[in-house]
Design a protein around this motif. Sequence first.
Motif, PDB file in Angstrom:
ATOM      1  N   ASP A   1      -3.597   2.149   5.762  1.00  9.53           N
ATOM      2  CA  ASP A   1      -2.180   1.938   6.049  1.00  9.53           C
ATOM      3  C   ASP A   1      -1.696   3.117   6.874  1.00  9.53           C
ATOM      4  OD1 ASP A   1       0.310   0.747   6.127  1.00  9.53           O
ATOM      5  OD2 ASP A   1       0.703   0.901   3.976  1.00  9.53           O
ATOM      6  N   CYS A   2      -0.768   2.852   7.767  1.00  9.10           N
ATOM      7  CA  CYS A   2      -0.111   3.920   8.513  1.00  9.10           C
ATOM      8  C   CYS A   2       1.350   3.543   8.668  1.00  9.10           C
ATOM      9  CB  CYS A   2      -0.772   4.132   9.877  1.00  9.10           C
ATOM     10  SG  CYS A   2      -0.636   2.742  11.023  1.00  9.10           S
TER      11      CYS A   2
ATOM     12  N   ASN B   1       5.454   0.097   9.089  1.00 12.07           N
ATOM     13  CA  ASN B   1       4.021   0.335   8.865  1.00 12.07           C
ATOM     14  C   ASN B   1       3.117  -0.781   9.361  1.00 12.07           C
ATOM     15  OD1 ASN B   1       4.912  -1.352   6.510  1.00 12.07           O
ATOM     16  ND2 ASN B   1       2.764  -1.102   5.914  1.00 12.07           N
TER      17      ASN B   1
ATOM     18  N   THR C   1      -0.798  -2.226   7.971  1.00 11.41           N
ATOM     19  CA  THR C   1      -1.948  -2.114   7.074  1.00 11.41           C
ATOM     20  C   THR C   1      -3.209  -2.631   7.762  1.00 11.41           C
ATOM     21  OG1 THR C   1      -1.600  -4.316   6.140  1.00 11.41           O
ATOM     22  CG2 THR C   1      -0.493  -2.462   5.043  1.00 11.41           C
TER      23      THR C   1
ATOM     24  N   GLY D   1       1.811   7.179  -0.987  1.00  7.67           N
ATOM     25  CA  GLY D   1       3.127   6.736  -0.548  1.00  7.67           C
ATOM     26  C   GLY D   1       4.220   7.135  -1.515  1.00  7.67           C
TER      27      GLY D   1
ATOM     28  N   LEU E   1      -3.606   4.713  -1.803  1.00  4.01           N
ATOM     29  CA  LEU E   1      -2.547   4.546  -0.806  1.00  4.01           C
ATOM     30  C   LEU E   1      -1.177   4.465  -1.470  1.00  4.01           C
ATOM     31  CD1 LEU E   1      -4.464   2.052   1.457  1.00  4.01           C
ATOM     32  CD2 LEU E   1      -3.395   4.134   2.309  1.00  4.01           C
ATOM     33  N   SER E   2      -1.095   3.710  -2.543  1.00  3.98           N
ATOM     34  CA  SER E   2       0.172   3.590  -3.272  1.00  3.98           C
ATOM     35  C   SER E   2       0.610   4.938  -3.844  1.00  3.98           C
ATOM     36  CB  SER E   2       0.031   2.560  -4.394  1.00  3.98           C
ATOM     37  OG  SER E   2       1.218   2.462  -5.142  1.00  3.98           O
TER      38      SER E   2
ATOM     39  N   THR F   1       2.687   9.049   8.855  1.00  2.39           N
ATOM     40  CA  THR F   1       1.603   9.016   7.873  1.00  2.39           C
ATOM     41  C   THR F   1       0.500   8.051   8.291  1.00  2.39           C
ATOM     42  OG1 THR F   1       3.201   9.438   6.100  1.00  2.39           O
ATOM     43  CG2 THR F   1       1.060   8.557   5.450  1.00  2.39           C
TER      44      THR F   1
ATOM     45  N   LYS G   1       0.845  -1.199   0.000  1.00  7.07           N
ATOM     46  CA  LYS G   1       0.000   0.000   0.000  1.00  7.07           C
ATOM     47  C   LYS G   1       0.877   1.245   0.000  1.00  7.07           C
ATOM     48  CE  LYS G   1      -3.855  -2.501   2.099  1.00  7.07           C
ATOM     49  NZ  LYS G   1      -4.846  -2.560   3.186  1.00  7.07           N
ATOM     50  N   LEU G   2       1.053   1.908   1.147  1.00  8.61           N
ATOM     51  CA  LEU G   2       1.887   3.118   1.165  1.00  8.61           C
ATOM     52  C   LEU G   2       3.299   2.855   0.656  1.00  8.61           C
ATOM     53  CD1 LEU G   2       0.865   4.720   4.591  1.00  8.61           C
ATOM     54  CD2 LEU G   2       0.417   5.675   2.318  1.00  8.61           C
TER      55      LEU G   2
END
Length: 261
Positions: A217-218, A206, A208, A251, A247-248, A230, A192-193
Amino acid sequence: MDFLKLKAEILELANCCEGRVGVYIQSEEGIIEENCRKAFSSASLIKVPILLAGLSQAETGLLQLEEEVQINNAVRVGGSGVLQSMSKGLKMKVIDLMTLMIIVSDNTATNLVIDLIGKENINGYMKNIGLKNTELNRKMMDFEALKKGVDNTTTARDMAFCLEGLAERSILSVENKDLARRILNGQQYKNKLANTVDLEKVQVANKTGELPGVEHDCGIFTGNGRTVYTAVLVDQLKNQAAGRDVLSFIGNRIYRYMIKD
């Protein structure tokens, strides 16, 4: 990429997504926020403050990280993770359960950790460290609770604040903050990110989360002398891929900002 351009591009991406997007991004140059205090189903993001609550209890002697826990068949649940597929009679240390809870989002491990810490203690800890809108109300894979409208909730601001606490505030001892960072750095889900990030240039520690219609996601981005906290939460999705894409893209913009592309 400068910060103002980063902010403009991320807000545009958030507003163009088919779902509802909550964003909270903090760098040394400023904050980017959108729907950051709106409540979302936390999905597996709730496992980050559970980890921190467990480490906090370890500091006071209420939880023994080296203690072995029996993985009985009765506690095994489906969804993400590996313990559901392991052999009968398995025993595992508490610290290993907490690690699996994060790096492969193991639901069985998470439920065991919740039992060891106690739901009320986890909620109390989250409030004590400043997570104003995050609540643990059910265990993982408890679909009966979900049918009754009982769910775990959080906000983008709370999740970023939680991660920022691992560096900027005294929510844990230095040793346990480092341990939490190492566990998050071991995350196996980077789709994701971190999907397009060159992890040799920028690290992404991170966690997800996903449910039907939900993609979260963080993470803590570190590299090139910069740190960015984030959290991006997306719900109301008809197409899961649309959430993963935003998300991608976000990121990728953060990565370009960090390497000054």
